[in-house]
Design an enzyme around this catalytic site. Structure first.
Site, PDB file in Angstrom:
ATOM      1  N   TYR A 104     -84.351 -46.229 -52.323  1.00 11.44           N
ATOM      2  CA  TYR A 104     -84.009 -45.589 -53.589  1.00 11.44           C
ATOM      3  C   TYR A 104     -84.974 -44.433 -53.832  1.00 11.44           C
ATOM      4  CZ  TYR A 104     -83.244 -44.843 -58.550  1.00 11.44           C
ATOM      5  OH  TYR A 104     -82.970 -44.273 -59.767  1.00 11.44           O
ATOM      6  N   GLU A 142     -80.523 -38.484 -58.435  1.00  5.71           N
ATOM      7  CA  GLU A 142     -80.708 -39.833 -57.893  1.00  5.71           C
ATOM      8  C   GLU A 142     -80.047 -39.963 -56.529  1.00  5.71           C
ATOM      9  OE1 GLU A 142     -80.234 -43.988 -60.027  1.00  5.71           O
ATOM     10  OE2 GLU A 142     -78.328 -43.368 -59.221  1.00  5.71           O
TER      11      GLU A 142
END
Ligand code: ADP
Ligand code: MG
Length: 397
Positions: A119, A207
């Protein structure tokens, strides 16, 4: 302002960040040609909506559709079929709410062999007033769960805008992710490119989930979400052209066309107020008297009759609205203009719910006169507390 994954990936590519080859499909008959242009042997079919959690999402009945908004396919034919099944259907994910979102675009992408999923995100951190990085080895579809149950697995740091980003930031990320060799170097370069993109294009949020390490040791961005600062979009026509209006709340879209500051909320009392501070105070006092605002709306200082009319129409088009509170302090704005706008709007759309009007300031007497002589069932209020109390009472009975 948000954009689709495939658009975000085009931007990533332009900034030198590694992404897979892919084609966007808008019409079912284009699916096979698009899939045929990708090498394979794995094709990934991805619903394009402005919401995450597609992989774990599900399509709405009646017909049985694909299982989720991200499908792994083993042939051109299968990829084309899954694409056709997705187009026009409604996908519900953890982020769309119950209503879901209609899939009007599908992205077909080359499949990657995944060794690990990470992530990586950048966002404007209001607390430090800096751009922050958030990094975790536990990427993929359960990052919310990681954040909740094992927050120690998430690294976060911010970049000092005065000194800017340096290669040490990139190394910090690569170390955290446990990368080595060429993947380590790719990650350092990626961090640099992402930061440059973030600053140059005025992003609020970027993101990448998952960022992956492929089985052959390369780093790649497999999913991407980007949010841009709406107030900076005037200087990014290229980004503005990526706007997909079908993804936006129709009421917020209409409001933006008339330059109204409007945000839809879940409550039952529609508010029309001038000035952001007064709008916030109005929402607070509605809560204080036991109800919830249906929206934030600042019609601005110099609103015209047309703008007020439009604002009123937007408020009444919301079926959740059980009552309306107009709270105007006429400084630059004149109370008679507001009153006329309200009357025009009521004549056009009708008034199905109670309306409380509180006017104060420039031309207040004239404003009140216009309302009182209109024959409308308007409840007049003298001050903020009185207005809130009256509208909540009218709605709750
Ligand atoms: P969402 O976050 O909306 O569920 P993602 O794009 O992150 O959608 O896809 C969900 C999962 O599907 C990823 O975590 C990854 O495991 C897999 N996936 C997505 N794109 C690809 C691809 N090109 N190749 C292989 N697997 C993929
Ligand atoms: Mg994802």
């Amino acid at each position: 302002m948000n954009i689709h994954e495939y658009q975000a990936k085009q931007l990533l590519k332009a900034y030198g960040a590694p992404v897979s080859d892919g084609r966007i499909v808008l019409r079912a008959e284009e699916a096979k040609t698009a899939a045929g242009e990708i090498d394979g042997p794995i094709w990934v079919v991805k619903a394009q909506i402005h919401a995450g959690g597609r992989g774990k999402g599900s399509f709405k009945e009646p017909e049985a559709g694909p299982k989720g908004g991200v499908r792994i396919c083993k042939s051109v034919e299968e990829a084309a079929e899954e694409t056709q099944k997705m187009l026009g259907r409604t996908l519900v994910t953890a982020q769309t709410g119950e209503a879901g979102k209609q899939v009007n675009r599908v992205y077909i992408e080359d499949g990657s062999d995944i060794e690990k999923e990470f992530y990586l995100s950048l966002l404007v951190d209001r607390q430090t007033a800096r751009v922050s990085f958030v990094v975790s080895t536990e990427g993929g579809m359960d990052i919310e769960e990681v954040a909740a149950s094992t927050p120690e697995k998430i690294l976060s740091f911010s970049v000092d805008p005065a000194s800017g980003l340096s290669s040490f930031h990139g190394r910090k990320v690569a170390f955290e992710l446990g990368l080595t060799g060429q993947a380590f170097k790719q990650c350092v370069k990626l961090v640099d490119n992402l930061y440059r993109l973030f600053i140059e294009k005025d992003l609020e949020m970027l993101e990448i989930n998952p960022l992956i390490l492929t089985t052959d040791g390369n780093v790649k961005c497999l999913d991407c979400k980007m949010g841009f600062d709406g107030n900076a979009m005037y200087r990014h026509q290229d980004i503005m052209s990526l706007r997909d209006e079908t993804e936006e709340d129709p009421k917020e879209l209409a409001a933006s066309k008339f330059d109204l500051n409007y945000i839809a909320l879940d409550g039952e009392i529609g508010c029309m107020v001038n000035g952001a501070g007064l709008a916030m105070a109005t929402m607070d006092i509605i809560k204080l008297y036991g109800s919830e605002p249906a929206n934030f709306l600042d019609v601005g200082g110099g609103a015209t009759k047309e703008k007020v009319t439009e604002a009123f129409k937007i408020i009444t088009s919301d079926p959740q609205v059980k009552g309306i509170l107009v709270n105007i302090f006429g400084g630059i704005m004149r109370c008679d203009v507001i009153a006329e706008g309200v009357l025009v709007a009521v004549k056009e759309v009708g008034l199905q719910v109670p309306l409380v009007v509180r006017l104060e300031g420039t031309n207040v007497e004239l404003g009140k006169k216009i309302i009182n002589e209109s024959g409308l069932a308007v409840i007049a209020a003298d001050n903020l507390a009185d207005a809130a109390e009256k509208i909540v009472k009218a709605v709750k009975g």
